[in-house]
Enzyme design. Sequence first.
Site, mmCIF file in Angstrom:
data_model
loop_
_atom_site.group_PDB
_atom_site.id
_atom_site.type_symbol
_atom_site.label_atom_id
_atom_site.label_comp_id
_atom_site.label_asym_id
_atom_site.label_seq_id
_atom_site.Cartn_x
_atom_site.Cartn_y
_atom_site.Cartn_z
ATOM 1 N N LYS A 21 0.640 -1.346 -0.083
ATOM 2 C CA LYS A 21 0.017 0.082 0.095
ATOM 3 C C LYS A 21 0.807 1.323 0.043
ATOM 4 C CE LYS A 21 -4.157 -1.803 2.298
ATOM 5 N NZ LYS A 21 -4.994 -1.675 3.420
ATOM 6 N N ASP A 29 -10.004 3.225 2.000
ATOM 7 C CA ASP A 29 -9.834 2.410 3.541
ATOM 8 C C ASP A 29 -10.519 3.574 4.552
ATOM 9 O OD1 ASP A 29 -8.787 -0.078 3.144
ATOM 10 O OD2 ASP A 29 -6.824 0.487 3.539
ATOM 11 N N ALA A 64 0.290 2.167 14.870
ATOM 12 C CA ALA A 64 0.638 3.405 14.255
ATOM 13 C C ALA A 64 1.136 2.809 12.758
ATOM 14 C CB ALA A 64 2.000 3.990 15.006
ATOM 15 N N ASN A 124 0.293 3.575 21.029
ATOM 16 C CA ASN A 124 1.210 2.757 20.356
ATOM 17 C C ASN A 124 2.125 2.222 21.162
ATOM 18 O OD1 ASN A 124 1.429 1.410 17.749
ATOM 19 N ND2 ASN A 124 3.648 2.185 17.659
ATOM 20 N N ILE A 169 -10.798 -3.394 13.513
ATOM 21 C CA ILE A 169 -10.963 -3.192 12.151
ATOM 22 C C ILE A 169 -10.631 -4.707 11.458
ATOM 23 C CG2 ILE A 169 -10.612 -0.811 12.138
ATOM 24 C CD1 ILE A 169 -8.051 -1.551 10.587
HETATM 25 P P1 NAP Z 1 1.061 -2.598 10.172
HETATM 26 O O1 NAP Z 1 1.436 -1.542 9.330
HETATM 27 O O2 NAP Z 1 1.621 -3.912 10.197
HETATM 28 O O3 NAP Z 1 0.727 -2.151 11.535
HETATM 29 C C1 NAP Z 1 0.845 -2.522 12.723
HETATM 30 C C2 NAP Z 1 0.987 -1.883 14.054
HETATM 31 O O4 NAP Z 1 0.336 -2.901 14.897
HETATM 32 C C3 NAP Z 1 2.140 -1.323 14.554
HETATM 33 O O5 NAP Z 1 1.995 0.146 14.851
HETATM 34 C C4 NAP Z 1 2.486 -2.085 15.664
HETATM 35 O O6 NAP Z 1 3.108 -1.361 16.647
HETATM 36 C C5 NAP Z 1 1.112 -2.603 16.138
HETATM 37 N N1 NAP Z 1 1.308 -4.067 16.856
HETATM 38 C C6 NAP Z 1 1.709 -5.035 16.205
HETATM 39 N N2 NAP Z 1 2.054 -6.208 17.052
HETATM 40 C C7 NAP Z 1 1.727 -5.636 18.130
HETATM 41 C C8 NAP Z 1 1.436 -6.121 19.575
HETATM 42 N N3 NAP Z 1 1.541 -7.363 19.826
HETATM 43 N N4 NAP Z 1 1.168 -5.270 20.574
HETATM 44 C C9 NAP Z 1 0.769 -3.853 20.299
HETATM 45 N N5 NAP Z 1 0.824 -3.295 18.962
HETATM 46 C C10 NAP Z 1 1.179 -3.992 18.071
HETATM 47 O O7 NAP Z 1 -0.507 -3.055 9.927
HETATM 48 P P2 NAP Z 1 -1.545 -2.457 9.128
HETATM 49 O O8 NAP Z 1 -1.396 -2.404 7.372
HETATM 50 O O9 NAP Z 1 -1.774 -0.956 9.633
HETATM 51 O O10 NAP Z 1 -2.708 -3.391 9.203
HETATM 52 C C11 NAP Z 1 -3.521 -3.726 10.527
HETATM 53 C C12 NAP Z 1 -4.538 -4.393 10.577
HETATM 54 O O11 NAP Z 1 -5.632 -3.691 9.918
HETATM 55 C C13 NAP Z 1 -4.418 -5.518 9.783
HETATM 56 O O12 NAP Z 1 -5.051 -6.839 10.541
HETATM 57 C C14 NAP Z 1 -5.388 -5.761 8.534
HETATM 58 O O13 NAP Z 1 -6.210 -6.753 8.121
HETATM 59 C C15 NAP Z 1 -6.324 -4.659 9.184
HETATM 60 N N6 NAP Z 1 -7.084 -3.870 7.996
HETATM 61 C C16 NAP Z 1 -8.299 -3.905 8.053
HETATM 62 C C17 NAP Z 1 -9.233 -3.153 6.928
HETATM 63 C C18 NAP Z 1 -10.669 -3.318 6.913
HETATM 64 O O14 NAP Z 1 -11.187 -3.087 5.686
HETATM 65 N N7 NAP Z 1 -11.275 -3.912 7.827
HETATM 66 C C19 NAP Z 1 -8.289 -2.444 6.189
HETATM 67 C C20 NAP Z 1 -7.121 -2.114 6.152
HETATM 68 C C21 NAP Z 1 -6.370 -2.844 7.365
HETATM 69 P P3 NAP Z 1 4.771 -0.900 16.672
HETATM 70 O O15 NAP Z 1 4.832 0.327 16.119
HETATM 71 O O16 NAP Z 1 5.045 -0.796 18.151
HETATM 72 O O17 NAP Z 1 5.548 -2.015 16.013
#
Ligand code: NAP
Length: 274
Positions: free
Chosen positions: A68, A104, A128, A150, A212
């Site tokens: 993305k 999104d 984040a 975060n 989400i």
């Molecule tokens: P990402 O870029 O990998 O972001 C992950 C974030 O989660 C980071 O800030 C990370 O914190 C935090 N994190 C990861 N593991 C953690 C833990 N054990 N405890 C606390 N914080 C944690 O992921 P993304 O692309 O933003 O997507 C995230 C989710 O959104 C996915 O599950 C995706 O499927 C969902 N999503 C859903 C939709 C929908 O249409 N419903 C659309 C888009 C995305 P740190 O900064 O500390 O590493």
Amino acid sequence: MFEGGQRIFALFGNPVGHSLSPLMHHTAYGEMRINALYVPFCVPNLEDAVRGIRGMGIGGVSVTIPFKSEVLRYLDELEESASRIGAVNTIVNEEGRLYGHNTDWIGFGRDLKEFLPIQGNTFGVLGAGGAARAVLFGVLSEGGNPVVLNRTAAKGEALAKEFGCSFLPLSEIRLLKADCIVNTTSVGMAPQMATSPLEAKVLGNFPHIVDIIYNPLETKLLKEARKAGCRTRSGLGMFIQQGAEQIRLWTGMEPPVESMKRAVREKLEGYEKN
Ligand code: NAP
């Protein structure tokens, strides 16, 4: 299924085998009587794949993890919200010119408004990453007050500064007064369903909890929040609304949102029975 004259749409991601986007899109095109095929591609090289959109005349592409942000540099123009969020989940091909959009934040906002008013309410946004950026943009554009929470403070602080909102380390969530918590981390997503980003004991502090994540439909976070007396909302509605907006951009027509939601929900409920 394959015949001449079909419009071709695609999904670019890696992996894509688990995606419910083909089911959602084909449900819509069938009901809209649009002769179209939506093809998932597990993309090994994004730059080459984007060149293929022009070369093969693909009408539109959904972009998912992990592309993305990377995809921005290969497009001809960015719509303003995509540029501000720094992520594109939708490409529109207009006669060989590729436009990057982000649906999104639109999907999130449309679904959230059916759950509780955004204007004037405070939303604790967990995470984040790219999804957090879309959620923050969605909350701010409707007059809500987001607070970034975060795990990694430096990343959360930088994001909050960029969007002009406040930050709290996740470990201090008990100090937060908010109308709603929105989980944008992937903690709790299948197959890691036994995990939650928050301890159950803090959930009762918040009247509304949104996750989400849509697979599973009820994450551990939502299950514990329901038991703590919170109103809860899954990511299914956001997923459907972001896809519906892609279809509007590609076809200029109104998609059958309820049928799309029913098809995806039934599929997810089937996973839970197995
Ligand atoms: P990402 O870029 O990998 O972001 C992950 C974030 O989660 C980071 O800030 C990370 O914190 C935090 N994190 C990861 N593991 C953690 C833990 N054990 N405890 C606390 N914080 C944690 O992921 P993304 O692309 O933003 O997507 C995230 C989710 O959104 C996915 O599950 C995706 O499927 C969902 N999503 C859903 C939709 C929908 O249409 N419903 C659309 C888009 C995305 P740190 O900064 O500390 O590493």
